[in-house]
Write an enzyme that holds these catalytic residues in place. Structure first.
Site: not given
Length: 687
Positions: A478-479, A482, A485
């Site tokens: 998940h991180e 990010h 991104h």
């Protein structure tokens, strides 16, 4: 500030490898004078822009604002990184001082009439400026930002708004520091084998390491770090100890005394409501949702209510199953919150013939990091090269160069994976520097992203590998989603770089990336046994995949309850007793007695430690609607790494930041906006 220490250029002149700060050359005492100088420099830059005798143009006003404040951005990024990930008394003291000071600084900019007049002139004549889409979005962002900072208010109301913002900044800092203090001050030390009953080796190792850090060598410490408390609640056979630990965990910020956050929350909500009123909004949720995909509190509550009905029905079935299992095992106790994880783990073992302790030896931190990088390589053609010779901001921090297929440098990535008492709980991504392509005063032609991830995995004993739970592994993916991104951003202007998107869109790249963790070929390659090196057996892999929706009622209920309380606190008139509102909401929606909110109000850091997710916790679920539909696009091709779909994903989601409207970005990738159906199916909650 009265600090007279000489300026240390290392704080703002980053001349480490590829422009990384030289952290080893920066001390805590360097920050105060660096903030003094940087704030003064930024104020002078703003005055120059505002008082430019030439007519306003996009270049001399908006572009000038985009590159102004570079020194302030640099000192801030290093300081706030340490405040979250490696704090101490000196940093916390400065944090309490600098938070309201930064608020005053930006309020003064937002109320600069001459500067807003220039921006307003450009906004009113935007159709004549021949701006491309990204530039138009940047102009709009600046104009709306000034309006929401009170630029159109009468002077007296501007001053009141500035005072509110300053007080809120201090309250947010105080809230976060109170939670960290409660987490640091509590530990349950266990010494006897009877107290350790049921605890697997990996957890004992982590607890022994935590005890050593607290000066109790030879003991085992239960701490309030999620990477220890959750497995303890899952495996401990001593119900009284589970209850003791659980009650301490959920009482963070609600223990009375100086660290109690209930008064902080009440004052925060009162000021947020007043701020919304000054700016012409019905409530604070309406203000925060104005520039999001959801747009209104009604739309948010509509999604949450639709999911709640299905989730709570499933959770009640799960509760009955756990109660039956406990009764069959000879327990006469009613299932309580400190029992749920314990019996859910036993039920999973019974139903799917595997347990968390059986799975964990296959989830080595090092291998899951490699898996993260491999997925990024397959999808986006980038590779990670570790620089063990480069120093991070803590000895545990690792530095990686992110390179493209041609070997060119794309970004720098820092990974900070282990829990420590100087780090706040949770996991997050942030940046030291955002990617952009603007020419800078120092002659540089744009900048690469310098991105970091912070996690709180249990640190193993020296020489032992770190092992993750499946939830930990999802957090890592998940991180890193990010981080991608930020690292894959390819925009011109820094304000729309990377994660500079609406709150309910920002979780799409992160939650979508989680899906690749459980792609069978990734698990087969990287889920290898810590001792034998053998890949996870196909039989165990099949069980893991079959159990993906197990306990989904519990997980969805604890999240959705938190999101509904968040929205209630920010839509009703400011309550004198926020805890009464929390209790009323939970009573009204029928929260099962054996489940609590994932984040109760006094330690709800997403919402009250700063303003990031206030009236915005729902955004994880809003983005989940998007990510389930987005991964379905890959599934429809029959290839989780379909090159054409991956190229579209990079072009329209990961690289564009906030340079285009998020709805348009998603439709460019998928061809349409999604319904909640795929998300409900992923959770196993479809009708």
């Amino acid at each position: 500030m009265t600090e007279t220490r000489a300026l240390n250029p290392a704080v703002t002149d980053w001349n480490g490898p590829h422009g990384l700060p030289r952290f080893e050359a920066i001390s805590d005492a360097d920050f105060a004078p660096a903030f003094d100088a940087a704030l003064a420099e930024h104020e002078a830059e703003i005055d120059t822009i505002a008082n430019n005798p030439e007519a306003p143009t996009f270049e001399n006003t908006i572009v000038a604002l985009e590159i102004a404040g570079d020194a302030l951005s640099r000192v801030s990024s290093v300081f706030w990184c340490l405040a979250g990930a490696n704090t101490n008394d000196a940093i916390q003291a400065l944090e309490r001082e600098i938070s309201p000071r930064m608020s005053r600084h930006y309020s003064k900019i937002g109320m600069n009439a001459a500067l807003f007049a220039r921006i307003d002139s450009l906004w009113e004549t935007r159709e004549t400026l021949d701006l491309d889409l990204e530039a138009t979005r940047v102009l709009e962002r600046h104009w709306k930002g000034f309006v929401k900072s009170g630029a159109k208010l009468p002077r007296e109301e501007q001053e009141r708004l500035a005072a509110i913002n300053e007080t809120l900044a201090g309250l947010g800092t105080r809230f976060g520091q109170n939670v960290l203090a409660d987490e640091k001050s509590w530990a349950l030390f266990l010494d006897s084998e009877a107290d350790l009953a049921g605890l697997p080796g990996f957890l004992r190792d982590a607890m022994a390491s935590a005890a050593r850090e607290r000066g109790r060598d030879g003991a085992y410490a239960v701490t309030l770090s999620r990477s220890i408390i959750e497995p303890f609640l899952t495996f401990s056979e001593v119900r009284a100890l589970r209850e003791q630990a659980f009650k301490a965990w959920v009482a963070r910020g609600e223990n009375g005394g100086e660290t109690d956050n209930r008064g902080v929350v009440a004052e925060t909500l009162k000021l947020r409501a007043e701020k919304a009123g000054l700016l012409g909004y019905a409530n604070y949720a309406a203000l925060k949702l104005d520039n999001t995909m959801a747009k209104t509190p009604e739309a948010v509550n509509g999604l949450l209510s639709q999911v709640w009905e299905k989730a709570v029905a499933r959770a009640r079935e799960e509760e009955a199953d756990l109660q039956a299992l406990a009764s069959a095992a000879g327990s006469n106790e009613t299932i309580m919150p400190w029992d749920w994880r314990f019996y859910a783990e036993k039920l999973r073992a019974e139903r799917f013939s595997f347990s968390e302790s059986e799975l964990k030896p296959y989830l080595q931190l090092e291998k899951i990091i490699d898996a993260c990088f491999d997925v990024a390589s397959r999808l986006f053609g980038i590779t990670a090269v570790e620089r063990k010779d480069v120093t991070g901001y803590h000895p545990d921090v690792r530095v990686f160069e992110i390179r493209n297929r041609d070997g060119g440098l794309v970004a720098l990535f820092l990974g900070d994976y282990f829990a420590r008492s100087s780090k706040r709980s949770g996991a997050w991504m942030s940046s030291f520097q955002s990617q952009h392509r603007l020419d800078l005063p120092n002659g540089a032609k744009g900048e690469i992203g310098i991105i970091y991830n912070v996690c709180n995995f249990a640190k193993p004993a020296a020489g032992r590998p770190a092992l993750l739970s499946l939830d930990d592994a999802r957090t890592l993916f998940h991180e890193f989603g990010h981080a991608l991104h930020g690292m894959l951003s390819n925009v011109t202007y820094p304000s729309v770089s990377g994660t500079g998107v609406s709150r309910d869109f920002v979780e799409l790249p992160s939650q979508l990336y989680e899906h690749w963790l459980t792609v069978p070929e990734i698990l087969k390659t990287y889920a290898v046994h810590v001792e034998t090196g053998e890949p996870m057996p196909q039989s165990l892999l099949d069980k893991v995949l079959a159990a993906r929706t197990f306990n989904s009622g519990f997980a969805t209920v604890e999240f959705t309850a938190s999101a509904l309380v968040d929205m209630a606190l920010h839509t009703i008139p400011a309550p004198e007793d926020p805890m009464a509102v929390q209790a009323e909401v939970l009573e009204r929606i029928g929260l099962p007695r054996a489940i609590v909110m994932r984040h109760a109000t006094p330690h709800f850091q997403h919402v009250f430690s700063g303003d990031g997710y206030s009236a915005g916790y729902y955004s994880y679920m809003w983005s989940e609607v998007l990510d389930a539909d987005a991964f379905a696009a890959f599934e429809e091709t029959g290839n989780a790494f379909d090159p054409g779909m991956a190229e579209k994903l990079k072009a329209h989601i990961y690289s564009v930041g906030g340079s285009i409207d998020p709805e348009e970005a998603y439709k460019a990738f998928r061809g349409k906006l999604p319904s909640p159906d795929a998300m409900l199916a992923k959770k196993g909650l479809a009708a």
